[in-house]
Motif scaffolding. Structure first.
Motif, PDB file in Angstrom:
ATOM      1  N   LEU A  91      52.398   9.987  70.412  1.00 17.22           N
ATOM      2  CA  LEU A  91      51.752  10.834  71.408  1.00 17.22           C
ATOM      3  C   LEU A  91      51.323  12.106  70.701  1.00 17.22           C
ATOM      4  O   LEU A  91      52.139  12.763  70.031  1.00 17.22           O
ATOM      5  CB  LEU A  91      52.709  11.145  72.552  1.00 17.22           C
ATOM      6  N   VAL A  92      50.041  12.440  70.798  1.00 20.09           N
ATOM      7  CA  VAL A  92      49.501  13.592  70.089  1.00 20.09           C
ATOM      8  C   VAL A  92      48.812  14.523  71.077  1.00 20.09           C
ATOM      9  O   VAL A  92      48.308  14.107  72.114  1.00 20.09           O
ATOM     10  CB  VAL A  92      48.511  13.158  68.984  1.00 20.09           C
ATOM     11  N   SER A  93      48.810  15.796  70.741  1.00 21.43           N
ATOM     12  CA  SER A  93      48.155  16.804  71.582  1.00 21.43           C
ATOM     13  C   SER A  93      47.685  17.944  70.682  1.00 21.43           C
ATOM     14  O   SER A  93      48.450  18.410  69.824  1.00 21.43           O
ATOM     15  CB  SER A  93      49.138  17.327  72.634  1.00 21.43           C
TER      16      SER A  93
ATOM     17  N   SER B 155      45.341  17.039  65.738  1.00 18.02           N
ATOM     18  CA  SER B 155      46.126  16.529  66.860  1.00 18.02           C
ATOM     19  C   SER B 155      47.522  16.161  66.376  1.00 18.02           C
ATOM     20  O   SER B 155      47.835  14.980  66.184  1.00 18.02           O
ATOM     21  CB  SER B 155      45.436  15.301  67.483  1.00 18.02           C
ATOM     22  N   PRO B 156      48.396  17.153  66.174  1.00 17.93           N
ATOM     23  CA  PRO B 156      49.747  16.834  65.695  1.00 17.93           C
ATOM     24  C   PRO B 156      50.558  16.073  66.723  1.00 17.93           C
ATOM     25  O   PRO B 156      50.250  16.073  67.928  1.00 17.93           O
ATOM     26  CB  PRO B 156      50.355  18.211  65.427  1.00 17.93           C
ATOM     27  N   VAL B 157      51.607  15.412  66.245  1.00 15.00           N
ATOM     28  CA  VAL B 157      52.486  14.649  67.120  1.00 15.00           C
ATOM     29  C   VAL B 157      53.207  15.604  68.067  1.00 15.00           C
ATOM     30  O   VAL B 157      53.683  16.673  67.663  1.00 15.00           O
ATOM     31  CB  VAL B 157      53.517  13.854  66.293  1.00 15.00           C
ATOM     32  N   VAL B 158      53.278  15.216  69.335  1.00 13.88           N
ATOM     33  CA  VAL B 158      53.994  16.020  70.326  1.00 13.88           C
ATOM     34  C   VAL B 158      55.448  16.199  69.873  1.00 13.88           C
ATOM     35  O   VAL B 158      56.115  15.237  69.493  1.00 13.88           O
ATOM     36  CB  VAL B 158      53.948  15.339  71.703  1.00 13.88           C
ATOM     37  N   GLY B 159      55.934  17.433  69.899  1.00 11.40           N
ATOM     38  CA  GLY B 159      57.314  17.713  69.512  1.00 11.40           C
ATOM     39  C   GLY B 159      57.540  17.907  68.033  1.00 11.40           C
ATOM     40  O   GLY B 159      58.670  18.181  67.618  1.00 11.40           O
ATOM     41  N   ASP B 160      56.504  17.785  67.216  1.00  7.36           N
ATOM     42  CA  ASP B 160      56.668  17.908  65.761  1.00  7.36           C
ATOM     43  C   ASP B 160      56.574  19.377  65.364  1.00  7.36           C
ATOM     44  O   ASP B 160      55.505  19.881  65.011  1.00  7.36           O
ATOM     45  CB  ASP B 160      55.603  17.077  65.045  1.00  7.36           C
TER      46      ASP B 160
END
Length: 369
Positions: free
Chosen positions: A233-235, A307-312
């Motif tokens: 999941l990315v955002s 678009s980094p990984v959510v939570g990273d």
């Protein structure tokens, strides 16, 4: 006790390889002064990874849960080296003074219980790096659950939860996948990890049950006959619907936490194929196939794409309890029969929960995963 409980923290200071937390503390200061006690404590974990990455004939022979030590056997290429020179060559980010202090407290040779930094190594020597005494929470150990996804006479595949390290660390020895399984599975110490997952990455983790199976799997990874599929999941949402992320990777020269990587000119080649499964105003569910196997490859490529990984937190992802990256599938020819084998892990509950409020996704995610 060490000033951290996370392998990631140790790696950020000393630059170890991949992997790496379940609410573990992060290093937030740009410069951190580490005591000799801290250096001595981390040495067994760091040296084991450093030597394995090298081309030398020194081999990791055992990781003994009873004696709490990592043992290295010295080959002809290292005969005649000073003990501190051997360790310094493999751990370039530690100073000679730090290495010498560690030798005085934690390192011994089988033929010489109290070696000096100047002790000359001989072919066949066994360098023994001791672990400090740990006091791990028995309730936490009892909660470890590793569902079996596949098992036969050659292989064992488990569904690794997020927050669990695969290798033992200074803060998590028995609370690591490999030690947990070696203590409980009939194959015992013969179990060998075929690959690694970061502490926060969930999903399929493959182990070999014998040295022969481990060799075949290692050759398969080198020959790219083993294929891995991830879900992330990315955002913010990815701008492209699919393609190949192609960017050479290397250490981030502007980052004090040395485990951080980035796309850099002249870095090691790295390629990741991806496809967006679902697009939403604030995020994307993306499917990824790493075509090479570099440290933090997927995470760095997604960050470079914007678009980094959510939570990273290491690579600028929006806040979440952990980075939402899941090893969904592993495909390989079986080491014995050479028949195609596909091992899958279902999308974990935290990723399903993140997606639950987004319109129309609940049924579509199950099909996509």
């Amino acid at each position: 006790m060490l000033p951290w409980t996370s392998r990631r923290s140790a790696q950020c200071v000393f630059g170890a390889g991949e992997v790496h937390p379940m609410a573990a503390p992060r290093i937030r200061r740009a410069r951190v002064r580490w005591s000799a006690r801290a250096v001595i404590g981390v040495l067994p974990v760091f040296i084991s990874r450093a030597v394995r990455r090298g081309n030398w004939n020194a081999t990791l022979e055992t990781m003994d849960t009873e004696r709490g030590a990592t043992v290295f056997e010295i080959g002809p290429a290292q005969a005649g080296l000073r003990l501190d020179s051997f360790l310094c060559a493999r751990i370039p980010r530690l100073s000679r003074v730090q290495i010498q202090r560690a030798i005085g407290h934690r390192v011994r040779l089988q033929r010489e219980p109290r070696p000096k930094p100047s002790t000359r190594l001989r072919a066949g020597d066994r360098v023994i790096v001791g672990f400090p005494a740990l006091h791990e929470d028995p309730e936490r150990l009892a909660r470890i659950h590793l569902p079996v996804l596949h098992e036969d006479g050659w292989l064992l595949a488990v569904d690794k939860p997020a927050g669990l390290v695969v290798h033992p660390t200074m803060g998590d020895y028995r609370a690591s996948v490999v030690i947990h399984l070696r203590e409980r599975h009939p194959a015992g110490k013969a179990l060998t990890l075929a690959h690694r997952l970061d502490r926060d990455t969930s999903g399929v983790l493959l182990l070999a049950k014998s040295p022969g199976a481990a060799r075949v799997l290692h050759q398969g990874f080198l020959a790219a006959t083993v294929r891995k599929r991830y879900l992330a999941l990315v955002s913010p949402p990815l701008r492209r619907s699919g393609g190949v992320l192609d960017g050479p990777l290397g250490p981030d020269p502007q980052e004090a936490r040395r485990c951080r990587r980035r796309v850099v000119p002249g870095g090691v080649a790295a390629r990741t194929r991806f496809r967006v499964l679902r697009q939403f105003p604030d995020c994307s569910l993306v499917e990824l196939w790493p075509l090479t196997g570099r440290q933090h490859q997927i995470r760095v490529h997604l960050q470079a794409e914007g678009s980094p990984v959510v939570g990273d937190s290491l690579y600028g992802g929006i806040p979440a309890p952990r980075h939402l990256l899941h090893a969904a599938e592993l495909q390989l020819p079986h080491p014995e029969s050479e028949q195609p084998l596909r091992i899958r892990s279902p999308l974990p509950a935290d990723m399903r929960a993140f997606l639950a409020g987004r319109t129309g996704l609940r049924g579509q995610v199950a099909a996509g995963s």
